[in-house]
Scaffold this motif. Structure first.
Motif, PDB file in Angstrom:
ATOM      1  N   PRO A  81       0.805  -1.239   0.000  1.00 29.04           N
ATOM      2  CA  PRO A  81       0.000   0.000   0.000  1.00 29.04           C
ATOM      3  C   PRO A  81       0.832   1.281   0.000  1.00 29.04           C
ATOM      4  CG  PRO A  81      -0.863  -1.594   1.583  1.00 29.04           C
ATOM      5  CD  PRO A  81       0.423  -2.149   1.097  1.00 29.04           C
ATOM      6  N   HIS A  82       2.034   1.241   0.557  1.00 32.88           N
ATOM      7  CA  HIS A  82       2.820   2.465   0.636  1.00 32.88           C
ATOM      8  C   HIS A  82       3.568   2.781  -0.660  1.00 32.88           C
ATOM      9  CE1 HIS A  82       5.851  -0.628   1.448  1.00 32.88           C
ATOM     10  NE2 HIS A  82       6.744   0.246   1.036  1.00 32.88           N
ATOM     11  N   VAL A  83       3.534   1.861  -1.640  1.00 32.04           N
ATOM     12  CA  VAL A  83       4.240   2.087  -2.908  1.00 32.04           C
ATOM     13  C   VAL A  83       3.233   2.531  -3.958  1.00 32.04           C
ATOM     14  CG1 VAL A  83       5.699   1.071  -4.691  1.00 32.04           C
ATOM     15  CG2 VAL A  83       5.942   0.322  -2.310  1.00 32.04           C
ATOM     16  N   LYS A  84       3.310   3.795  -4.331  1.00 35.04           N
ATOM     17  CA  LYS A  84       2.372   4.345  -5.317  1.00 35.04           C
ATOM     18  C   LYS A  84       3.111   5.312  -6.226  1.00 35.04           C
ATOM     19  CE  LYS A  84      -1.859   4.142  -2.530  1.00 35.04           C
ATOM     20  NZ  LYS A  84      -1.263   3.446  -1.383  1.00 35.04           N
ATOM     21  N   MET A  85       2.801   5.265  -7.517  1.00 33.97           N
ATOM     22  CA  MET A  85       3.322   6.277  -8.424  1.00 33.97           C
ATOM     23  C   MET A  85       2.598   7.590  -8.148  1.00 33.97           C
ATOM     24  SD  MET A  85       1.472   5.727 -12.105  1.00 33.97           S
ATOM     25  CE  MET A  85       1.957   7.396 -12.559  1.00 33.97           C
ATOM     26  N   LYS A  86       3.143   8.672  -8.675  1.00 33.49           N
ATOM     27  CA  LYS A  86       2.551   9.984  -8.428  1.00 33.49           C
ATOM     28  C   LYS A  86       2.098  10.623  -9.731  1.00 33.49           C
ATOM     29  CE  LYS A  86       5.422  10.832  -4.325  1.00 33.49           C
ATOM     30  NZ  LYS A  86       6.447  11.717  -3.709  1.00 33.49           N
ATOM     31  N   TYR A  87       1.014  11.400  -9.587  1.00 32.81           N
ATOM     32  CA  TYR A  87       0.512  12.169 -10.725  1.00 32.81           C
ATOM     33  C   TYR A  87       0.310  13.595 -10.258  1.00 32.81           C
ATOM     34  CZ  TYR A  87      -2.116  13.426 -14.901  1.00 32.81           C
ATOM     35  OH  TYR A  87      -2.522  14.022 -16.073  1.00 32.81           O
ATOM     36  N   ASN A  88       0.992  14.527 -10.905  1.00 34.98           N
ATOM     37  CA  ASN A  88       1.007  15.924 -10.454  1.00 34.98           C
ATOM     38  C   ASN A  88       1.471  16.030  -8.999  1.00 34.98           C
ATOM     39  OD1 ASN A  88       0.231  17.228 -12.835  1.00 34.98           O
ATOM     40  ND2 ASN A  88      -1.952  16.822 -12.438  1.00 34.98           N
ATOM     41  N   GLY A  89       2.414  15.160  -8.641  1.00 38.09           N
ATOM     42  CA  GLY A  89       3.004  15.211  -7.309  1.00 38.09           C
ATOM     43  C   GLY A  89       2.214  14.507  -6.232  1.00 38.09           C
ATOM     44  N   LYS A  90       1.046  13.935  -6.548  1.00 43.06           N
ATOM     45  CA  LYS A  90       0.209  13.273  -5.553  1.00 43.06           C
ATOM     46  C   LYS A  90       0.143  11.772  -5.831  1.00 43.06           C
ATOM     47  CE  LYS A  90      -2.762  17.334  -4.887  1.00 43.06           C
ATOM     48  NZ  LYS A  90      -4.162  17.845  -4.935  1.00 43.06           N
ATOM     49  N   PRO A  91       0.157  10.947  -4.766  1.00 46.39           N
ATOM     50  CA  PRO A  91       0.059   9.491  -4.961  1.00 46.39           C
ATOM     51  C   PRO A  91      -1.214   9.118  -5.717  1.00 46.39           C
ATOM     52  CG  PRO A  91       0.683   9.995  -2.707  1.00 46.39           C
ATOM     53  CD  PRO A  91       0.304  11.308  -3.345  1.00 46.39           C
ATOM     54  N   LEU A  92      -1.084   8.148  -6.625  1.00 47.31           N
ATOM     55  CA  LEU A  92      -2.198   7.739  -7.471  1.00 47.31           C
ATOM     56  C   LEU A  92      -2.681   6.360  -7.050  1.00 47.31           C
ATOM     57  CD1 LEU A  92      -3.752   8.865  -9.934  1.00 47.31           C
ATOM     58  CD2 LEU A  92      -2.207   7.531 -11.387  1.00 47.31           C
ATOM     59  N   GLU A  93      -3.982   6.270  -6.685  1.00 51.55           N
ATOM     60  CA  GLU A  93      -4.576   5.003  -6.268  1.00 51.55           C
ATOM     61  C   GLU A  93      -5.004   4.227  -7.505  1.00 51.55           C
ATOM     62  OE1 GLU A  93      -5.087   3.565  -3.395  1.00 51.55           O
ATOM     63  OE2 GLU A  93      -4.435   5.119  -1.995  1.00 51.55           O
ATOM     64  N   LEU A  94      -4.231   3.192  -7.861  1.00 50.20           N
ATOM     65  CA  LEU A  94      -4.513   2.424  -9.068  1.00 50.20           C
ATOM     66  C   LEU A  94      -5.032   1.030  -8.729  1.00 50.20           C
ATOM     67  CD1 LEU A  94      -1.330   3.234 -11.201  1.00 50.20           C
ATOM     68  CD2 LEU A  94      -3.639   4.126 -11.557  1.00 50.20           C
ATOM     69  N   PRO A  95      -6.009   0.532  -9.478  1.00 52.27           N
ATOM     70  CA  PRO A  95      -6.423  -0.863  -9.328  1.00 52.27           C
ATOM     71  C   PRO A  95      -5.324  -1.774  -9.884  1.00 52.27           C
ATOM     72  CG  PRO A  95      -7.604   0.167 -11.135  1.00 52.27           C
ATOM     73  CD  PRO A  95      -6.828   1.257 -10.469  1.00 52.27           C
ATOM     74  N   PRO A  96      -5.333  -3.051  -9.540  1.00 52.47           N
ATOM     75  CA  PRO A  96      -4.235  -3.950  -9.933  1.00 52.47           C
ATOM     76  C   PRO A  96      -3.920  -3.959 -11.428  1.00 52.47           C
ATOM     77  CG  PRO A  96      -5.616  -5.011  -8.294  1.00 52.47           C
ATOM     78  CD  PRO A  96      -6.307  -3.724  -8.652  1.00 52.47           C
ATOM     79  N   ALA A  97      -4.948  -3.978 -12.280  1.00 59.67           N
ATOM     80  CA  ALA A  97      -4.694  -4.069 -13.728  1.00 59.67           C
ATOM     81  C   ALA A  97      -3.907  -2.865 -14.223  1.00 59.67           C
ATOM     82  CB  ALA A  97      -6.019  -4.190 -14.476  1.00 59.67           C
ATOM     83  N   ALA A  98      -4.307  -1.665 -13.789  1.00 62.35           N
ATOM     84  CA  ALA A  98      -3.605  -0.455 -14.218  1.00 62.35           C
ATOM     85  C   ALA A  98      -2.242  -0.342 -13.545  1.00 62.35           C
ATOM     86  CB  ALA A  98      -4.456   0.774 -13.893  1.00 62.35           C
ATOM     87  N   GLU A  99      -2.166  -0.786 -12.289  1.00 56.04           N
ATOM     88  CA  GLU A  99      -0.893  -0.727 -11.565  1.00 56.04           C
ATOM     89  C   GLU A  99       0.143  -1.640 -12.207  1.00 56.04           C
ATOM     90  OE1 GLU A  99      -0.274  -0.776  -6.937  1.00 56.04           O
ATOM     91  OE2 GLU A  99      -0.177  -2.842  -7.686  1.00 56.04           O
TER      92      GLU A  99
END
Length: 908
Positions: free
Chosen positions: A307-325
């Protein structure tokens, strides 16, 4: 099933760079995202070469301008463009216009009478490697192997696990039905328009006769036995105990075979079907009678990131579902690779990722519309940490992971073919990922879908049980086609290419395929003079199509150009002979032709060669009234050319010319070398030099590795270390008797070893000795604890380190004195022998350095695997008493067991 793309050059880790947008750095990182396809990766191209890296532009002359300028010629250019012959020919030049390159007419013109047969020799027992992906070979007719030997019963020899094959030439063969005579006639067949010969339907064959299996006694290579006294524990502090690795290196330099333990004895006991000794097996239609296997193994399902590993979009963490992640992770793993620096790669990835985001959008409703606003670095750093963690695992942990993996894959390793156990080459389905392609492929970066059972067609015997997939789902189809050799197939989604699962490189069908290919090239020797006469006559034909075809044949024969196929809009802009554009060929008076184009794998081909005057005139005519992007040979295509070649010789294709010219040139170059009294390393250098010339002829180039300079520095340091050892022994002699200073064998000093290097070297040696002592002390204590005994006190280690410090203090005092002493006295004769051996090792190391540096831009293995008849190497090794292991890896020895039995008088 490991796929071909898993082993291609563009999938290798790349080094690290410095930062930029999206967490990108300049290429150097270690992008580790696996590449796959829901319908698999692209098939290898017609010439079945090993993948090559993109050519370094610095390796060839600067790119020529694409704008074609009309040259000024001495003679008139008013000859008819179409179907009229040239009005007249200019005066012939005084000198020959023969092309200065390996494979010229002198090298490749061989009278039919010179073609010799081959006598049967004892097979040499060779170990075998792990499986290798070889899944991209297309279908082809089966042909019979050429052999003049008698028909013995089936024999089996000990052999280990099958090896990887870089070759993609899968031409299976079958011998004729047994005749009354003991001698076996051989019929060699091939397709005209196909470049790979594995899977086209052939006629039905009868079941093979069975005979009592025999085991061939292994034949050990002849080599000198060397006792390396220069590395013994008395002379130098660093050599208290010669390591196994050191012994192996010394044995290799001196040509001694390295003794191996009895590990994996069970595998060594495995017997292999000696198909080249088997009875004739039918009329050439059916490739198997019974076939049973367990299908393919699918990669595990995707596991979401913590849960703590997330890419960022416009500097904010992006909550992605498994397929997109998962898809984002494919790109994140590559952000420090060359791929992520490609605009086309980034565009294709982002387009496909947005399609996934439409069906699996971010959970917080964020709309991802800008690639520049994406920061994949948090994911990249997590992947790097995971790699570091796995690398840091203990040996026991790594062994346990491997054991579990081997257990899961065990049943997929082999199949039963006509009741025989045969290894499968590529049973792993590659995981999904981003398509990387070769060179400047327009689809690189595109998403390769996960392959599922519903995508795969299984080929199996009618009576065999249908395998069960190791993931939920049912096979797309189960068929029972015994006229092909593939076990499973599907279509990959990026390029729509077919993927196949074949038997391993060491299997009977693969071996028959290889033998047929090289026998077809040998057969060309009987026809080459007539074929050359015919196309030389057509160079002046009144029919323009014939004149163009003859000119193309000239280039294919003399320059070993690939035939070339027309490319679609979604394919890389690479060309071959028949698809050359006017801009790719420039004329330079009086008779030079300059080629400059991107060949297979986007490797640049640049060549300035003198040609016959008629060829020069023809090219001038073909280019008149055309634009730069028009076809040079507008009346010739590969299919038509191969159809014509079939009329010249049954089974002849443009590719056979490459195999023929490569092998005949290689044979000539090896025969030209006089290697009497040559050392092992001198023989190896002569072999590699001939191999390089063939690789240059075939344009088998590669990019100079980024680590080449560092690698060469390490090699040079190792050489200096050997010189240091010799220097210390010389100084020991000088202390014993000063007269040795006047001896020619000992008076020359090591000029490239200065005082600063000696200080650094001895400090490094001391550090290694201390580290070794600490490691040994730790292991001894661990063993004592396991046995329930008390561990040693720290004082024991301190005493050992003190001894090491004392020894290196003594060495420090010896610096500059030209005198030294051993820890234990030895006879002068022994010291002299050790110096002699070190001197020989230095000479061999220098030759190795030269050989490595000269081959930094040449891909030697491509021609060795695909274009050089392996029997040339086997025969040469026997003539010059060179262990074949020095030239053929375990992979190649498993791939070409039939070739290792030829006599030393065998010639291509």
């Amino acid at each position: 099933m490991s796929s071909a793309s898993d082993f291609s050059d563009d999938d290798k880790p790349l080094g690290k760079p410095s930062g930029g947008l999206n967490g990108h750095h300049h290429p150097n990182g270690n992008g580790n995202g696996h590449v796959s396809a829901q319908h698999a990766s692209s098939s290898l191209s017609e010439d079945e070469d090993m993948p090559l890296a993109t050519a370094d532009s610095s390796a060839v002359p600067p790119t020529r301008t694409l704008k074609r300028k009309k040259p000024i010629y001495a003679e008139s250019s008013s000859d008819s463009e179409d179907d009229t012959p040239l009005a007249s020919s200019p005066a012939k030049l005084a000198t020959s216009a023969a092309i200065p390159m390996p494979g010229a007419v002198e090298a490749t013109t061989v009278p039919a009478s010179s073609t010799n047969g081959k006598r049967k020799a004892k097979i040499k027992e060779e170990p075998r490697d792990d499986d290798y992906a070889d899944d991209d070979a297309p279908k082809r007719k089966r042909a019979s192997a050429a052999s003049g030997s008698k028909k013995p019963a089936k024999k089996k020899v000990k052999q280990e696990t099958p090896a990887a094959s870089g070759s993609d030439d899968d031409i299976p063969i079958v011998t004729k039905k047994p005749s009354v005579s003991r001698k076996r006639k051989v019929k060699v067949e091939s397709d005209a328009d196909s470049d790979s010969d594995d899977d086209k339907p052939i006629a039905k064959k009868a079941a093979p006769k069975k005979a009592a299996p025999k085991k061939a006694a292994p034949k050990k290579p002849r080599a000198s036995k060397v006792k390396d006294e220069a590395e013994s524990g008395d002379e130098l502090p660093k050599a208290k105990k010669t390591s196994a690795k050191k012994k192996k290196e010394d044995a290799e330099v001196n040509g001694s075979p390295v003794k191996k333990g009895r590990k994996k004895k069970e595998e060594e006991e495995e017997e292999v079907f000696r198909w080249w000794d088997a009875d004739a097996n039918g009329d050439g239609s059916v490739k198997w009678e019974t076939l049973e296997h367990n299908g393919v193994i699918f990669p595990p399902p995707y596991e979401p990131l913590p849960p703590h590993v997330k890419m960022k979009y416009n500097g904010k963490p992006l909550e992605l579902p498994p397929a997109a992640e998962e898809v984002a992770g494919f790109y994140a793993a590559l952000i420090e690779s060359d791929h992520a620096q490609s605009t086309k790669f980034n565009e294709n990835f982002f387009d496909d990722w947005k399609k996934v985001l439409k069906t699996d959008p971010p959970r917080d409703g964020t709309k991802v519309t800008s690639f520049e606003s994406c920061d994949f670095r948090p994911m990249f750093e997590y992947f790097e940490a995971e790699k570091a963690r796995k690398k840091a695992m203990t040996t026991a942990e790594k062994k346990e992971v491997k054991r579990l993996k081997d257990e899961q894959e065990a049943k997929y390793l082999t199949c039963l073919l006509d009741g025989r156990k045969e290894k499968i080459g590529n049973f792993r389905v590659e995981p999904p990922g981003l398509f990387r392609g070769r060179g400047e492929h327009p689809k690189k970066g595109s998403l390769k879908f996960r392959v599922r059972p519903e995508d795969i067609t299984i080929n199996i015997g009618k009576e065999a049980p249908v395998p069960v997939p190791n993931m939920p789902g049912k096979w797309k189809e189960v068929i029972h086609d015994n006229t092909v050799t593939w076990l499973a197939t599907w279509t990959e989604n990026v390029n729509g290419n077919h993927k196949y699962v074949f038997l391993a490189a060491g299997s009977s069908l693969k071996g028959q395929s290889d033998m047929t290919k090289f026998e077809k090239a040998r057969e060309l020797k009987k026809h080459i003079d007539r074929i050359r006469q015919n196309y030389n006559a057509d160079l002046k034909s009144k029919v323009m199509a014939d004149r163009q075809r003859a000119t193309a044949m000239y280039f294919i024969d003399k320059l070993a150009l690939r035939a070339g196929n027309e490319k679609g809009e979604d394919e890389a802009e690479t060309v071959g002979c028949c698809s050359l554009k006017c801009q790719h060929v420039t004329l330079e008076a009086p008779n030079f032709v300059i080629f400059d184009f991107l060949g297979k794998d986007s490797i640049r081909y640049y060549n300035r060669v003198p040609v016959e005057l008629q060829i020069f005139k023809n090219i001038r005519i073909f280019k008149e009234n055309k634009n730069d992007d028009d076809d040079l040979f507008d009346r010739v295509n590969t299919a038509g050319l191969n159809k014509h070649l079939q009329s010249e010789m049954k089974g002849l294709t443009a590719k056979v010319f490459r195999t023929f010219n490569a092998s005949s040139t290689f044979q000539r170059l090896l025969d030209e070398n006089s290697l009497e009294n040559a050392t092992l390393q001198e023989k190896l250098n002569a072999y590699n030099k001939a191999n390089r010339e063939v690789a240059i002829l075939c344009n088998h180039r590669k990019t100079v590795p980024k680590t080449h300079d560092q690698s060469m520095e390490r090699v040079n340091n190792k050489l200096r270390a050997v010189k240091y050892d010799r220097m210390k022994l010389r100084h020991v002699l000088f202390k014993i008797d000063k007269k040795f200073k006047k001896d020619e064998d000992y008076k020359d000093d090591e000029s490239d070893i200065d005082d600063d290097w000696i200080v650094a070297h001895e400090e490094a040696l001391k550090a290694k000795e201390i580290e070794k002592a600490e490691k040994k002390f730790k292991q001894e204590n661990e063993k004592l604890e396991e046995e329930g005994e008390k561990p040693q006190k720290p004082s024991v280690l301190e005493e050992r380190i003190a001894d090491i410090e004392e020894e290196y203090t003594r060495l420090e005092k010896e610096r500059g004195t030209e005198q030294a002493e051993l820890k234990r006295e030895r006879p002068v004769e022994k010291i002299q022998e050790a110096i002699t051996k070190l001197s020989e090792k230095i000479s061999a190391s220098k030759l190795q350095i030269i050989d490595r540096d000269e081959g930094k831009e040449i891909a030697l293995n491509t021609s060795k695997i695909n274009y050089l008849d392996p029997r040339i190497t086997a025969s040469w090794c026997k003539i010059h008493e060179v262990p074949v292991e020095k030239l053929f890896s375990k992979t190649l020895r498993v791939k070409f067991p039939w070739a290792l039995e030829v006599d030393e008088d065998w010639k291509f």
